[in-house]
Write a protein that holds these residues in place. Structure first.
Motif, PDB file in Angstrom:
ATOM      1  N   ARG A  43      59.499 -75.418 -33.545  1.00 36.64           N
ATOM      2  CA  ARG A  43      58.775 -74.972 -34.741  1.00 36.64           C
ATOM      3  C   ARG A  43      58.531 -73.464 -34.744  1.00 36.64           C
ATOM      4  O   ARG A  43      57.891 -72.944 -35.668  1.00 36.64           O
ATOM      5  N   ALA A  44      59.039 -72.780 -33.745  1.00 36.14           N
ATOM      6  CA  ALA A  44      58.758 -71.354 -33.584  1.00 36.14           C
ATOM      7  C   ALA A  44      59.201 -70.535 -34.792  1.00 36.14           C
ATOM      8  O   ALA A  44      58.568 -69.540 -35.146  1.00 36.14           O
ATOM      9  N   TRP A  45      60.276 -70.940 -35.435  1.00 32.14           N
ATOM     10  CA  TRP A  45      60.780 -70.188 -36.592  1.00 32.14           C
ATOM     11  C   TRP A  45      59.764 -70.159 -37.731  1.00 32.14           C
ATOM     12  O   TRP A  45      59.734 -69.221 -38.536  1.00 32.14           O
ATOM     13  N   ARG A  46      58.898 -71.184 -37.790  1.00 33.99           N
ATOM     14  CA  ARG A  46      57.839 -71.212 -38.809  1.00 33.99           C
ATOM     15  C   ARG A  46      56.535 -70.629 -38.284  1.00 33.99           C
ATOM     16  O   ARG A  46      55.820 -69.929 -38.991  1.00 33.99           O
ATOM     17  N   TRP A  47      56.229 -70.944 -37.035  1.00 34.09           N
ATOM     18  CA  TRP A  47      54.949 -70.536 -36.475  1.00 34.09           C
ATOM     19  C   TRP A  47      54.843 -69.031 -36.262  1.00 34.09           C
ATOM     20  O   TRP A  47      53.773 -68.447 -36.445  1.00 34.09           O
TER      21      TRP A  47
END
Length: 279
Positions: A223-227
């Motif tokens: 989820r890093a791309w969003r977080w």
């Protein structure tokens, strides 16, 4: 009140699930296929959303538009909507800082009342019941409350000031998401010295600690791309309040090391830690 037609921009994992909840009390929920990926098409189909071919058609048909997109795209999307002279209620539900929410309101109002929204929790599927916090004009927030009444997406109005819902969302995200990043760093350091299992045993004695859930590191990586962008928004909000923003910017930089594992559900803890150490 007649059931409204609702337009969703864009049906990501959260947006599609929110749109499905809206369908309970809507005449129709529509989305625009132009420029969207096969994954978006699949999600929209899964939740029985009605496709339209252009943004113009979506805006012409919609009484309410819900914007749920990556934070960086929020203002560009609002500019596009304003350019089409939209006259319905616009729900700005992205993870953006309060100043950006207010700028978007300035773009669209008074022609289109803007409701500031912030979703706290996981997408409303599989028994999960997140809360959509709302702030803005009373008449507009009441329409959104009615839209989601009796669905898995709960609503709570925080007041009439655009920016309050965004502030709450980012305040929570700044703790929750940064805490997950700290878990990754702690487990990564312990693993380097061969004491990661012992660290997990220590943490398991405190079940209220994120450190007792190291398996979540892989989900954090996916989820890093969003977080990461969300934490940048939170950092901007801290800076605007005169508070130190360096901790959240550092967490965002850490998340950027996982940029190439977007939504990878097969990622393991070991894989995530390897990528964190050697991006």
């Amino acid at each position: 009140m007649d059931q409204p037609t609702v337009g969703i921009l864009h049906p990501g994992s959260m947006g599609a699930a929110v749109a499905a909840c809206a369908a309970t009390n809507a005449n129709a929920v529509i989305w625009c296929t132009a420029g969207r990926s096969p994954a978006s098409t699949a999600r929209a189909g899964q939740f029985d959303l009605t496709p339209v071919s252009t943004l113009t058609e979506l805006l012409d048909r919609s009484d309410i538009v819900i914007s749920l997109c990556p934070p960086a795209a929020a203002e560009d999307l609002a500019h596009d909507v304003a350019g089409h002279h939209f006259r319905g209620v616009y729900v700005e539900a992205n993870a953006i800082n309060p100043e950006r929410a207010q700028r978007i309101a300035g773009l669209l109002e008074p022609a289109a009342p803007v409701v500031d929204g912030g979703v706290v929790g996981s997408p409303p599927v599989g028994g999960k019941t997140p809360v959509l916090y709302l702030s803005g004009q009373t008449v507009a927030t009441e329409r959104i409350e009615a839209l989601f009444a009796g669905t898995a997406l709960q609503t709570k109005v925080l007041g009439t000031e655009v920016g309050k819902a965004s502030a709450l969302k980012l305040a929570y995200a700044s703790f929750q998401k940064t805490s997950r990043v700290l878990v990754a760093l702690a487990v990564g350091m312990a693993r380097e010295h061969g004491v990661d299992q012992e660290l997990i045993k220590v943490a398991s004695r405190r079940t209220d600690s994120y450190l007792s859930e190291p398996q979540y590191v892989a989900k954090t990586a996916a989820r890093a791309w969003r977080w990461g962008p969300e934490l940048e928004e939170a950092a901007d909000a801290l800076a605007a309040a005169g508070l130190p923003s360096e901790m959240l910017r550092a967490a965002a930089t850490t998340l950027a090391r996982w940029h190439d594992v977007k939504d990878d559900s097969e990622l393991t803890l070991a894989d995530a830690l390897d990528r964190l150490a050697q991006p």
